[in-house]
Enzyme design. Structure first.
Site, mmCIF file in Angstrom:
data_model
loop_
_atom_site.group_PDB
_atom_site.id
_atom_site.type_symbol
_atom_site.label_atom_id
_atom_site.label_comp_id
_atom_site.label_asym_id
_atom_site.label_seq_id
_atom_site.Cartn_x
_atom_site.Cartn_y
_atom_site.Cartn_z
ATOM 1 C CE LYS A 91 -4.503 0.813 0.270
ATOM 2 N NZ LYS A 91 -5.575 -0.120 -0.103
HETATM 3 N N1 GLU Z 1 -7.326 0.069 -3.399
HETATM 4 C C1 GLU Z 1 -8.072 -1.114 -3.668
HETATM 5 C C2 GLU Z 1 -8.144 -1.994 -2.430
HETATM 6 O O1 GLU Z 1 -7.963 -1.526 -1.335
HETATM 7 C C3 GLU Z 1 -7.579 -1.844 -4.906
HETATM 8 C C4 GLU Z 1 -6.183 -2.327 -4.847
HETATM 9 C C5 GLU Z 1 -5.690 -2.892 -6.166
HETATM 10 O O2 GLU Z 1 -6.448 -2.971 -7.104
HETATM 11 O O3 GLU Z 1 -4.506 -3.243 -6.222
HETATM 12 O O4 GLU Z 1 -8.442 -3.148 -2.520
#
Ligand code: GLU
Length: 439
Positions: free
Chosen positions: A129
């Site tokens: 993240k």
């Molecule tokens: N931000 C989204 C989540 O928290 C998508 C993450 C992604 O597609 O890599 O799942």
């Protein structure tokens, strides 16, 4: 890093239920929340201590200080993070969020949730993240572009289609992904679309990605309804958050026959017992900038709205909405977690006592990363699928994830969230055991 949740650490689900209230800040700390759930699941699995240490600790954390020239000529230095929690099952995967209150602890927690989410979805990724401390509401497009490009350049060695694949999250979108992809590609002197997902369709994006998290929520809701013998037409839904996740889920669920009786946003809530016309509400917000004052419903207090009687409550905005303070007043049968971490650890105990059927975030909102996986696959094969193929495969994977969590819940006699964590921990631990430790 080794902070232990003072009440819930190592406690069984039964022991947790009579525990006294935690200090409020501790309850709201997302990393402690992640640890509490981890400890519970690892304890239930009887997982080896050493393996627990590995899984509890992120693989890498990077902090970057991003100097950016603002439009008025001033220079500002922004702080950015990228945390890779695990690369055991594949490259790290997860979004990048832009917000004034981003913290390293939050990004760390979110990166671990990505590891568990990808494992529940059974896609070949670990978890990561990113975040930048900034307020997109006061930044121009060109300032956002410069922040994005410099952040990308500063984390460049960290990311890549086989290393770590960012995606949109709160306050980031297809345009931000296009800038990230371009910056990475310019540095590497070759266009590498698979380095990020959630891109515009014309730049290697996938059909169905924009709707994917909301669609995944709807698929999970339909699976949950089966457990209650309910049809969408008998199902009242309260949606908190009307952005990419909540807005899309509301559109798709309304289309599937669910009655969206209330939408809650940061500046108000709108209610209609017969079901809101979601398309018209979106139009109203486009015109006025707010969901309040909508002719097709009545305004109501946003806190009270959370407590409306409904079959499905869908928190789809931020962390820490369902807490030890709000959980006792909820009147839903199913809590469908569209957001990441909307429920605090102490609230889990209250929900369990109330008999609320929780579809935990790492299952409920896995549709987004699942279609991100499809996007990455399509970019690498250079062949793009129809929206129908994307949606069918998403349904298949969401249903499989849901069924696996239910099987764990039944086999181990635990609630859904613990079951989801146990499933995820089992899968990641298995990969680590197969790979062995490199020394
Ligand atoms: N931000 C989204 C989540 O928290 C998508 C993450 C992604 O597609 O890599 O799942």
């Amino acid at each position: 890093m080794s902070t232990v949740h003072p009440v819930t650490a190592g406690a069984s689900e039964q022991e947790q239920t009579g525990a006294g209230p935690l200090a409020w800040e501790q309850e709201l700390n997302p990393w402690l929340a992640a640890e509490a759930r981890f400890n519970l699941a690892a304890g239930r699995l009887g997982m080896d201590e050493g393996l627990q240490k590995v899984l509890r600790t992120p693989a890498r954390e990077l902090t970057v200080y991003i100097p950016v020239m603002l439009d008025d000529g001033r220079i500002e230095v922004f702080t950015g993070y990228r945390v890779q929690h695990s690369i055991a099952r594949g490259p790290a995967k997860g979004g990048v969020r832009y917000a004034p209150d981003v913290t390293l602890e939050e990004v760390r927690a979110l990166s671990s949730w990505m590891t568990w989410k990808c494992a529940v979805a059974n896609i070949p990724f670990g978890g990561g993240k990113g975040g930048v401390i900034c307020d997109p509401a006061v930044l121009s497009q060109s300032e956002l572009e410069r922040i994005t490009r410099r952040y990308t350049a500063d984390i460049l060695e960290f990311i890549g289609p086989e290393k770590d694949i960012p995606a949109p999250d709160m306050n980031t979108n297809e345009q931000v992904m296009a800038w990230m992809m371009d910056t990475y590609s310019m540095h590497n002197r070759q266009t590498t679309t698979a380095v990020v997902t959630g891109k515009p369709l014309d730049l290697g994006g996938s059909r169905g990605r924009r709707e994917a998290t909301g669609r995944g929520c709807m698929i999970a809701a339909l699976e949950a309804l089966k457990r209650f013998g309910l049809e969408p037409g008998q199902t009242r839904v309260v949606v908190q958050g009307f952005g990419n996740v909540g807005g899309m889920a509301a559109v798709l669920m309304a289309r599937a026959g669910f009655k969206i009786v209330c939408v809650i946003e940061y500046d108000g809530a709108v209610y209609n017992a017969g079901g809101l016309d979601i398309g018209a509400l979106m139009e109203h917000r486009r015109e006025t900038g707010s969901i309040t004052g909508f002719a097709g419903g009545e305004d109501m207090d946003r806190q009270e709205a959370l407590y409306l009687p409904c079959e499905v409550l869908l928190p789809a905005a931020k962390e820490n909405v369902i807490t030890s303070r709000t959980a006792p007043k909820l009147n839903c049968r199913i809590l469908l977690e569209g957001a990441n971490g909307p429920t605090t650890a102490p609230a889990d105990e209250i929900l369990a006592e109330k008999g609320v059927f929780v579809v935990p975030d790492i299952l409920a909102n896995a549709g987004g990363v699942t279609v991100s996986y499809f996007e990455w696959v399509q970019d690498r094969m250079g062949y793009f699928w129809s929206e129908q193929v994307v949606n069918d495969r998403l349904t298949e994977m969401m249903v499989a994830g849901f069924d696996s969590v239910m099987q764990y819940a039944q086999a181990h006699g635990v609630h859904n969230r613990t079951a989801a964590y146990m499933l995820a921990l089992d899968r990641v631990a298995f990969a680590i055991k197969l790979r062995g430790l490199y020394a």
